[in-house]
Scaffold this motif. Structure first.
Motif, mmCIF file in Angstrom:
data_model
loop_
_atom_site.group_PDB
_atom_site.id
_atom_site.type_symbol
_atom_site.label_atom_id
_atom_site.label_comp_id
_atom_site.label_asym_id
_atom_site.label_seq_id
_atom_site.Cartn_x
_atom_site.Cartn_y
_atom_site.Cartn_z
ATOM 1 N N TYR A 86 0.665 -1.534 -0.452
ATOM 2 C CA TYR A 86 0.201 0.053 0.128
ATOM 3 C C TYR A 86 0.176 1.224 0.037
ATOM 4 C CZ TYR A 86 -3.246 -3.582 1.747
ATOM 5 O OH TYR A 86 -3.782 -4.384 1.105
ATOM 6 N N LEU A 87 0.240 2.861 -1.078
ATOM 7 C CA LEU A 87 0.956 4.027 -0.766
ATOM 8 C C LEU A 87 -0.064 5.105 -0.582
ATOM 9 C CD1 LEU A 87 2.411 3.241 -3.845
ATOM 10 C CD2 LEU A 87 3.150 3.393 -1.860
ATOM 11 N N PRO A 88 1.149 5.674 0.657
ATOM 12 C CA PRO A 88 -0.377 6.422 0.806
ATOM 13 C C PRO A 88 -0.916 7.597 -0.158
ATOM 14 C CG PRO A 88 2.547 7.229 0.837
ATOM 15 C CD PRO A 88 2.136 5.680 0.574
ATOM 16 N N ILE A 89 -1.994 7.647 0.432
ATOM 17 C CA ILE A 89 -2.081 9.363 -0.895
ATOM 18 C C ILE A 89 -2.645 10.350 -0.236
ATOM 19 C CG2 ILE A 89 -4.278 9.788 -2.419
ATOM 20 C CD1 ILE A 89 -4.189 6.786 -3.492
ATOM 21 N N LEU A 90 -3.291 11.353 -0.324
ATOM 22 C CA LEU A 90 -2.727 12.612 0.070
ATOM 23 C C LEU A 90 -4.493 12.518 0.356
ATOM 24 C CD1 LEU A 90 -0.962 15.470 -1.856
ATOM 25 C CD2 LEU A 90 -0.775 14.157 0.743
ATOM 26 N N HIS A 91 -4.974 12.697 1.703
ATOM 27 C CA HIS A 91 -6.294 12.630 2.604
ATOM 28 C C HIS A 91 -7.142 13.547 0.795
ATOM 29 C CE1 HIS A 91 -9.996 12.087 4.034
ATOM 30 N NE2 HIS A 91 -9.427 11.324 4.912
ATOM 31 N N PRO A 92 -8.481 12.932 0.741
ATOM 32 C CA PRO A 92 -9.044 13.445 -0.474
ATOM 33 C C PRO A 92 -9.957 14.751 0.072
ATOM 34 C CG PRO A 92 -9.800 11.840 -0.721
ATOM 35 C CD PRO A 92 -8.971 11.533 0.329
ATOM 36 N N HIS A 93 -10.568 14.772 1.812
ATOM 37 C CA HIS A 93 -11.421 15.419 2.769
ATOM 38 C C HIS A 93 -10.551 15.904 3.854
ATOM 39 C CE1 HIS A 93 -14.390 13.932 -0.798
ATOM 40 N NE2 HIS A 93 -14.091 12.688 -0.159
ATOM 41 N N LYS A 113 0.639 17.021 -5.136
ATOM 42 C CA LYS A 113 0.546 18.998 -5.251
ATOM 43 C C LYS A 113 2.219 19.123 -4.737
ATOM 44 C CE LYS A 113 -1.361 19.693 -0.254
ATOM 45 N NZ LYS A 113 -1.585 20.833 0.013
ATOM 46 N N PHE A 114 2.874 18.509 -4.052
ATOM 47 C CA PHE A 114 3.962 18.347 -3.798
ATOM 48 C C PHE A 114 5.140 16.986 -4.941
ATOM 49 C CE2 PHE A 114 2.188 17.965 0.387
ATOM 50 C CZ PHE A 114 1.973 19.247 0.958
ATOM 51 N N GLY A 115 4.642 17.110 -5.945
ATOM 52 C CA GLY A 115 4.963 16.626 -6.808
ATOM 53 C C GLY A 115 5.980 14.867 -7.534
ATOM 54 N N ILE A 116 5.255 14.298 -6.235
ATOM 55 C CA ILE A 116 5.429 13.360 -5.337
ATOM 56 C C ILE A 116 4.384 12.178 -6.402
ATOM 57 C CG2 ILE A 116 5.604 11.142 -3.752
ATOM 58 C CD1 ILE A 116 6.555 13.649 -1.903
ATOM 59 N N LEU A 117 4.433 10.642 -6.948
ATOM 60 C CA LEU A 117 4.038 9.864 -7.043
ATOM 61 C C LEU A 117 3.576 9.564 -6.440
ATOM 62 C CD1 LEU A 117 5.783 8.416 -10.958
ATOM 63 C CD2 LEU A 117 3.970 9.731 -10.365
ATOM 64 N N GLU A 118 1.662 9.399 -6.796
ATOM 65 C CA GLU A 118 0.784 8.279 -5.410
ATOM 66 C C GLU A 118 0.044 8.265 -6.240
ATOM 67 O OE1 GLU A 118 -2.613 11.982 -3.982
ATOM 68 O OE2 GLU A 118 -0.594 12.009 -2.768
ATOM 69 N N PRO A 119 -0.931 6.955 -5.822
ATOM 70 C CA PRO A 119 -2.390 6.424 -6.993
ATOM 71 C C PRO A 119 -3.502 7.271 -6.749
ATOM 72 C CG PRO A 119 -0.840 4.575 -4.847
ATOM 73 C CD PRO A 119 -0.378 6.041 -4.968
ATOM 74 N N GLU A 120 -3.567 6.959 -7.801
ATOM 75 C CA GLU A 120 -5.057 7.517 -8.317
ATOM 76 C C GLU A 120 -6.135 6.995 -7.106
ATOM 77 O OE1 GLU A 120 -7.949 8.443 -12.942
ATOM 78 O OE2 GLU A 120 -5.942 7.689 -12.486
ATOM 79 N N LEU A 121 -6.364 7.987 -6.726
ATOM 80 C CA LEU A 121 -7.553 7.197 -5.610
ATOM 81 C C LEU A 121 -8.624 7.029 -6.398
ATOM 82 C CD1 LEU A 121 -8.537 8.062 -2.793
ATOM 83 C CD2 LEU A 121 -10.337 9.596 -3.604
ATOM 84 N N ASP A 122 -8.643 5.394 -5.896
ATOM 85 C CA ASP A 122 -9.920 4.664 -6.071
ATOM 86 C C ASP A 122 -10.372 3.984 -4.607
ATOM 87 O OD1 ASP A 122 -12.059 2.610 -6.687
ATOM 88 O OD2 ASP A 122 -9.800 0.923 -7.745
ATOM 89 N N PRO A 123 -11.511 4.879 -4.374
ATOM 90 C CA PRO A 123 -11.242 3.981 -2.824
ATOM 91 C C PRO A 123 -12.038 3.226 -2.994
ATOM 92 C CG PRO A 123 -13.825 5.792 -3.877
ATOM 93 C CD PRO A 123 -12.370 5.827 -5.515
ATOM 94 N N THR A 124 -12.197 1.827 -3.466
ATOM 95 C CA THR A 124 -12.325 0.449 -3.260
ATOM 96 C C THR A 124 -11.433 -0.219 -2.844
ATOM 97 O OG1 THR A 124 -11.883 0.352 -5.125
ATOM 98 C CG2 THR A 124 -14.315 0.591 -5.450
#
Length: 211
Positions: A86-93, A113-124
């Motif tokens: 699992y990877l961290p994602i900036l919380h959408p809310h 927004k920091f220029g760091i790659l993260e997974p495209e948000l998929d709530p599932t």
């Protein structure tokens, strides 16, 4: 490589932390490509020698940035072992917080927004903290007591503030180059201590394991 030694001046804690952060980032960024590559390989080896880590199935890591210890070989090793990463994602809310999403070789990625790659948000594909067995944390500096200092944004500290109360609680493991170890990290009240620190050269076990 010997641990970095850092003598802190008598000044306020914020100044101490900023000075230390600048020094260790410079040391970390000064590592050659060959040193970084070897460190990443040695990190995989260190993990493979730790039964308390190899038994885990659900592991959160991060994608390296700013000279951080490269996690890519470790991630690929875990995939080969059929582990879930699992990877961290900036919380959408909730600004300032993180969520963790499963990461696979074919996961769509975006630049935050920091220029760091993260997974495209998929709530599932999100994973709740109590379901994650270990969280590997990036850091700028650490000490043998398990204190961690990050980049200063506080994302992990906010997100993990209540993690110790989860049942079961995820194991918090700092990942770092050996030169990021210091005599003493100036600690703020909100800092979340680590259960374990893994470097390419050693494993520091400051706190009793919760598992």
């Amino acid at each position: 490589m010997q641990p970095c030694s850092w003598s802190l001046p008598l000044s306020d804690i914020s100044t101490k932390r900023n000075q230390l952060r600048q020094l260790i980032r410079q040391r970390r960024q000064g590592l050659s490509a060959e040193q970084q590559q070897q460190a990443a390989i040695d990190l995989v080896r260190q993990f493979s020698t730790q039964p308390q880590l190899t038994k885990l199935q659900h592991i959160a890591l991060y994608l390296s940035n700013d000279g951080e210890l490269d996690t890519d070989p470790l991630i690929k090793s875990l995939w080969q072992q059929k582990k879930s990463v699992y990877l961290p994602i900036l919380h959408p809310h909730k600004p300032g917080f993180l969520v963790f999403q499963q990461y696979r070789p074919d996961t769509p990625m975006i630049s935050n927004k920091f220029g760091i790659l993260e997974p495209e948000l998929d709530p599932t594909q999100l994973k709740a903290l109590p379901e994650i067995e270990m969280i590997g944390l990036p850091l700028v500096a650490f000490d043998k007591q398990g204190n961690r200092m990050g980049m200063g944004g506080g994302f992990y500290d906010r997100t993990l503030a209540n993690a110790v109360f989860c049942q079961p609680a995820p194991l918090l493991v700092g990942l770092a180059h050996q030169c990021q170890q210091v005599e003493q990290v100036p600690v703020e009240s909100w800092d979340v201590p680590l259960n374990l620190v893994v470097t390419p050269e050693q494993v520091v076990t400051p706190l009793a394991f919760s598992r």
